[in-house]
Structures are given as C-alpha cells and as structure tokens.
Design an enzyme around this catalytic site. Structure first.
Site, PDB file in Angstrom:
ATOM      1  N   LYS A 110      36.787  42.898  42.417  1.00 21.19           N
ATOM      2  CA  LYS A 110      35.428  43.214  41.879  1.00 21.19           C
ATOM      3  C   LYS A 110      34.668  44.573  42.838  1.00 21.19           C
ATOM      4  CE  LYS A 110      31.014  40.889  41.469  1.00 21.19           C
ATOM      5  NZ  LYS A 110      30.040  40.007  40.506  1.00 21.19           N
ATOM      6  N   GLU A 112      31.521  35.907  31.879  1.00 24.41           N
ATOM      7  CA  GLU A 112      31.619  35.128  33.138  1.00 24.41           C
ATOM      8  C   GLU A 112      30.169  34.342  33.360  1.00 24.41           C
ATOM      9  OE1 GLU A 112      32.020  38.009  36.397  1.00 24.41           O
ATOM     10  OE2 GLU A 112      30.624  36.824  37.498  1.00 24.41           O
ATOM     11  N   ARG A 144      24.877  30.686  39.799  1.00 24.57           N
ATOM     12  CA  ARG A 144      23.601  31.072  40.337  1.00 24.57           C
ATOM     13  C   ARG A 144      22.615  29.921  39.913  1.00 24.57           C
ATOM     14  NH1 ARG A 144      23.276  37.346  39.868  1.00 24.57           N
ATOM     15  NH2 ARG A 144      25.462  37.428  40.156  1.00 24.57           N
ATOM     16  N   THR A 185      30.062  33.985  40.906  1.00 23.22           N
ATOM     17  CA  THR A 185      29.134  33.756  41.952  1.00 23.22           C
ATOM     18  C   THR A 185      29.801  32.361  42.661  1.00 23.22           C
ATOM     19  OG1 THR A 185      27.265  34.448  40.637  1.00 23.22           O
ATOM     20  CG2 THR A 185      26.964  33.703  42.954  1.00 23.22           C
TER      21      THR A 185
HETATM   22  C1  3PG Z   1      26.917  40.213  39.508  1.00 24.74           C
HETATM   23  O1  3PG Z   1      26.932  39.225  39.882  1.00 24.74           O
HETATM   24  O2  3PG Z   1      28.121  41.040  39.254  1.00 24.74           O
HETATM   25  C2  3PG Z   1      25.975  41.170  39.231  1.00 24.74           C
HETATM   26  O3  3PG Z   1      24.572  40.446  39.533  1.00 24.74           O
HETATM   27  C3  3PG Z   1      25.549  41.615  38.029  1.00 24.74           C
HETATM   28  O4  3PG Z   1      24.919  42.660  38.014  1.00 24.74           O
HETATM   29  P1  3PG Z   1      23.816  43.176  36.909  1.00 24.74           P
HETATM   30  O5  3PG Z   1      22.876  42.022  36.586  1.00 24.74           O
HETATM   31  O6  3PG Z   1      23.295  44.449  37.295  1.00 24.74           O
HETATM   32  O7  3PG Z   1      24.704  43.530  35.706  1.00 24.74           O
END
Ligand code: 3PG
Length: 210
Positions: A128, A40, A44, A68
């Site tokens: 999710k 994924e 961002r 995102t």
């Molecule tokens: C996401 O976008 O799902 C999270 O920011 C991922 O979280 P992590 O950086 O704690 O793995």
C-alpha cells in the site's frame, strides 16, 4: 489468483469505516449496485469486525477485507470475522509475519524506498502506498517505483484519491489499484444515502473501465 492480480483486476477498492455494524449490509448492497464487489472495512471504529462479519455472512460474493490492521489482535479478529485480505497504513514486521503464518493476504503500507525493500524481503508483491496524495502523488510514487519496477512489485495507493484524480492514478504504471473513502463517506453512511454511494461508484467505474 493471487492478491496482486485479484486487486489489480478490481482497480478500485472502496474503503469504509462503520459507525454501526448495521451499516454493513446496506453498504455492501450499494457497492454491488454501483458495480463493486470488494470493500476494505477499517478497524478504526469498534464496528469494524462486526461489519466484516455481516458482509462475509450476508453477502458472500463480496471480497471483503480489513483495513487499519495495526496489531496481531486486530489481524486475528479480522480473520475470525471472515476477512479475505487485510491492509495496514504502515509496515509492522510482526503483523506481516502473523498474516503470512495465517495465510491471509496482507498489504502493508509503505512510503519510502527502505520500506519498499522491507516488503520485498518479506516476499510481498503488493504494497500500500500511503498517504498517497500528501506524500507527493503520482510523481513521487513513479520516482520510487523506477528502481523496483523489475521486481514486479506494485502498489495500492490510498490517501487523497478521489474521482478528480482517479484517472491519473490508474494511468501510473506503479499502480495495481487505488483505494479510498470518497465512494462511501461517513456522512452518507450515517444518513443512509445508499443511492448516492451507488451513483458515485458508477461514476468511478466509468473512469476506471471506460
Ligand atoms: C486509508 O486508510 O487508506 C486512508 O485513510 C484513505 O484515505 P482517504 O480517506 O483519503 O480515501
């Protein structure tokens, strides 16, 4: 195979944010070397769409998705780049509907029972759970799952998943799979530490596929 079964079979979906699209293909190769064929790529950073496009073109065996995805413009950019699925931290009905119109598997984020029901209303079977750790971890998700278990819905947990708690997450019946940035952190991407990423992937796979 639908998105739920496809992601459930993978158990872990590595999550990355690129500073530069040039990180995309070496990262894909590191994941493949470590045994993962899905990723994924978040929106961002400005490099998200170009990173997805590079992986889709150069490493077509990868199941590459966009993360995102907060609005329809990002969704359309993800599709144009070749994303095969998209994920969001929250539940935006406009984006969910747009993804369904485009036929793109979409996994919106939820963290409460009411949000789970919005997902069910939209006909989704994979949601999710975000942010999984801070919201209360496996204990919280298991409590939410109890009244919805019979619907067939399952969760992709992200936010605080790591090698240390991976086994606990994967043992939870509510979980289809987990995602996370721990496999390919920004510092490793920036420094080109591809072997370290591959090794972290191997360690995660030893836990997920014992
Ligand atoms: C996401 O976008 O799902 C999270 O920011 C991922 O979280 P992590 O950086 O704690 O793995």
């Amino acid at each position: 195979m639908n998105i739920l079964d496809g992601i459930a079979a993978k158990k872990i979906v590595p999550l990355v944010s690129f500073d530069s699209p040039e990180q995309a293909v070496p990262l894909a190769d590191a994941l493949l070397a470590g045994g993962f064929d899905s990723v994924e790529v978040t929106f961002r950073t400005a490099a998200g769409a170009a990173g997805i496009a590079a992986i889709a073109k150069e490493r077509p065996q990868m199941f590459v998705g966009a993360g995102t995805v907060l609005n329809e413009a990002s969704l359309e950019a993800a599709i144009a780049a070749g994303a095969k699925f998209a994920v969001a931290p929250g539940f935006n009905p406009k984006v969910v509907a747009a993804a369904q119109r485009h036929g793109l598997p979409f996994v919106p984020g939820v963290a409460t029972p009411s949000e789970v029901e919005r997902g069910l209303d939209a006909g989704l079977t994979l949601l999710k759970f975000f942010p999984a750790g801070p919201m209360g971890g496996v204990k919280f998700l298991s409590a939410i799952y109890a009244p919805y278990r019979h619907t067939g819905v399952k969760f992709l947990a992200t936010g605080g998943v790591s090698e240390a708690n991976l086994a606990e997450w994967l043992a939870c019946p509510a979980i289809a799979a987990v995602g996370g940035s721990w496999l390919a952190p920004k510092d490793d991407l920036a420094a080109g530490r591809w072997d370290a990423i591959a090794e972290r992937c191997r360690a995660a796979r030893r836990i997920a596929f014992p």
